[in-house]
Design an enzyme around this catalytic site. Structure first.
Site, mmCIF file in Angstrom:
data_model
loop_
_atom_site.group_PDB
_atom_site.id
_atom_site.type_symbol
_atom_site.label_atom_id
_atom_site.label_comp_id
_atom_site.label_asym_id
_atom_site.label_seq_id
_atom_site.Cartn_x
_atom_site.Cartn_y
_atom_site.Cartn_z
ATOM 1 N N ASP A 227 15.338 37.558 -21.601
ATOM 2 C CA ASP A 227 15.813 37.255 -22.951
ATOM 3 C C ASP A 227 17.007 36.300 -22.948
ATOM 4 O OD1 ASP A 227 15.886 38.296 -25.894
ATOM 5 O OD2 ASP A 227 17.958 38.507 -25.221
ATOM 6 N N GLU A 301 12.849 33.112 -21.748
ATOM 7 C CA GLU A 301 12.904 32.798 -23.177
ATOM 8 C C GLU A 301 14.018 31.791 -23.430
ATOM 9 O OE1 GLU A 301 14.035 34.245 -27.580
ATOM 10 O OE2 GLU A 301 15.229 34.659 -25.827
#
Ligand code: NOJ
Ligand code: MG
Length: 580
Positions: A227, A301
């Protein structure tokens, strides 16, 4: 004669610069599969509290298997106060209580393994929760944990009032700094107040994160989606006399001055150190691969320039992510785009991608409007054809196989901080991510079969009575069935090894070709509600007849229909897979 002998020698001597193209090499599990993203809170609720959970997911693995999915990535299921719905983790080593127990998690892995489905978790290395023991200890004056976070002194303004250290903004609006009396300083939070940033210039933080990776890989997972990884490092403040400098204005005057986009993030994003940290994380993944031979995948990401995204693949001998998410089909194009825009966007990734790495294709996730909403429901099959038949890894956000659209969530029901922090009951929906997170639509029953609760954590989207798994399985033709057929088709060598080229025939019709040895497929996607006749012989070596292998649900064609390649009729929004 001499030349013949010299040539191999020269090739050996120059081998450092030889780029080999190994056709039909063995492909690893992740290169041929589909990654299916599950947002655990919204997939299936097993205990009737209105919130999805791990046992719910376990109970639906058969559905995923039947669909043709080989790997699942779960958005965070770790202990969390849910200020950012799981991306604020208070205990990285525990399962969130609303989602189940560690035993439920172990059952989920075991059940997935039995079906041959790999499980990928979400690693959130950039920040923790302000309710984590680490942060609490930092507030208690524990120096070890104080150093886990990023602290900075206040600035005192001309009125003698305390102000944040600089102008840095949170992704969710307002200052990225929050004052703590206990410490007498501000801490950095690039996301919500409840998500204090970890300090990656502290080697103990790096070691802790590697141990978290090891802990879950040890449980048998097949990798991590990582993330917000381009936010890991802030600029080294020692280069600025020990104070973090202001970021320059982006010049984007359309956005609110409190919003993240108001600034150009030259000091808080995409810092050079980040890439090397990713390569270090990859080494930890590879420790496990070396032990048991199963490749652990990393999916990063990062919303950044194409050049920066490419750096996540690795550099020289340093390996990075196998799948640096390619968000171009989310950020660069939508329903208003032309076929030329689509071609340009796809070619962009293919052009920059290293020749020896896999591409990947993504059209939605839990942070963006759903694919059927962004491209329009008529393009669902066409977009799934693109995602699943282009060369490389296909990624699906749950519900894309059904053409699920964004749900309406009233201001009162809005829970996403990105929506709530606008404080704007009129325009909040532009920023809120709740609409793309509404519950999964299983059937026409109460709460679309997602939950038996009286109230679900987000309302179910309108239209679920007809748009759901059960209805689409029963229908003769449906998005579900097209998707399932595409999942099978992509196993064919043409789609695994075949070359790719494409043509935008006009502003509406995009066609790509995949070919391998003597097999050729053409995928036609009409982006608009206009009929055309297309001459596919424009592609070199395409002559004679083409037959329909698969078609979108609104297509008047039948599988097996044959057309002359020089005049293929295409109706509005039609998607067709043709075989030469
Ligand atoms: C990206 C995640 O996908 C998003 O949902 C989250 O809010 C931020 N990172 C912060 O973790
Ligand atoms: Mg539940």
């Amino acid at each position: 004669m001499k030349a013949v002998l010299l040539l191999p020698l020269l090739l050996v001597l120059c081998s450092g610069n030889v780029v080999k193209n190994d056709n039909e090499r063995d492909q690893d599990w992740w290169e041929t599969t589909i990654f299916y993203q599950i947002y655990p809170r919204s997939f299936a609720d097993s205990d009737g509290d209105g919130i999805g959970d791990l046992n719910g997911i376990t109970s639906k693995l058969g559905y995923l298997k039947e669909l043709g999915v080989g790997a699942v990535w779960l958005s965070p299921m770790f202990q969390s106060p849910m200020y950012d719905f799981g991306y604020d983790i208070s205990d990285f080593y525990a399962v969130h209580d609303e989602y189940g127990t560690m035993e439920d998690f172990e059952n989920l892995i075991a059940a997935a393994n039995e079906l041959g489905i790999k499980l990928v978790l979400d690693l959130v290395p950039n920040h923790t929760s302000n309710e984590s023991v680490w942060f609490q200890e930092a507030l208690n004056g524990n120096e070890k944990y104080y150093n886990y976070f990023v602290w900075e002194d206040a600035v005192i303004d001309e009125n003698g009032d305390r102000q944040p250290p600089n102008n840095w903004r949170s992704h969710f609006r307002g200052s990225a700094w929050e004052w703590r009396d206990e410490v007498g300083q501000y801490y950095l939070h690039q996301f919500v107040v409840g998500q204090p940033d970890l300090n990656y210039r502290n080697p103990e933080v790096v070691e802790e994160m590697k141990n978290i990776i090891r802990f879950w890989l040890d449980k048998g997972i097949a990798g991590f989606r990582v993330d917000a990884v381009n936010c890991l490092f802030e600029v080294d403040k020692n280069l600025f006399g020990g104070k973090y400098p202001d970021e320059p204005l982006s010049g984007n005057l359309d956005v609110h001055p409190d919003s993240h986009d108001y600034l150009s993030h030259i000091y808080t994003k995409d810092q050079n150190e980040t890439y090397y940290m990713v390569y270090e994380f990859r080494d930890v993944f590879d420790e496990f691969t070396a032990k048991d031979g199963l490749t652990r995948v990393m999916m990063t990401e990062v919303y950044a320039s194409i050049q920066d995204v490419m750096r996540y693949y690795g550099e020289g001998d340093l390996l990075g992510a196998q799948i640096p998410f390619n968000f171009d089909l989310i950020t660069d194009v939508d329903a208003s785009s032309s076929a030329n825009d689509i071609k340009y966007t796809i070619d962009k990734f293919m052009t920059y991608k290293p020749v020896d790495k896999e591409a990947n294709w993504v059209v939605g996730n839990h942070d963006n409007k759903r694919m059927a909403t962004r491209y329009g429901p008529s393009l669902v099959d066409g977009m799934n054809m693109i995602v699943l038949l282009l060369p490389g890894v296909g990624v699906t956000y749950m519900g894309e196989e059904l053409g699920m659209v964004d749900g309406y969530v009233s201001w009162e029901d809005t829970v996403d901080p990105s929506g709530c922090n606008t404080n704007d009951p009129i325009n909040y929906a532009d920023s809120s991510r709740d609409p793309c997170r509404t519950p999964f639509q299983w059937n026409a029953e109460k709460n679309s079969g997602f939950s038996t609760a009286d109230k679900t954590w987000l309302p179910v989207a309108d239209g679920y009575e007809t748009l759901n798994v059960e209805a689409q399985k029963a229908a003769e033709r449906s998005h579900y069935k097209v998707y399932q057929a595409l999942a099978k088709l992509r196993q064919d060598k043409v789609f695994r090894y075949g070359r790719y080229d494409s043509v935008a025939f006009n502003k509406d019709v995009f066609v790509f070709r995949r070919w391998y040895n003597d097999e050729t497929y053409l995928v036609v996607v009409n982006m608009r509600d206009t009929d055309y006749e297309i001459d596919l012989t424009y592609f070199e070596n395409v002559i004679g007849d083409v037959s329909v292998v698969l078609r979108s649900i609104q297509s008047p064609k039948n599988e097996g229909d044959v057309f002359n390649a020089s005049s293929v009729p295409v109706v509005g929004y039609e998607g067709i897979v043709l075989k030469l």
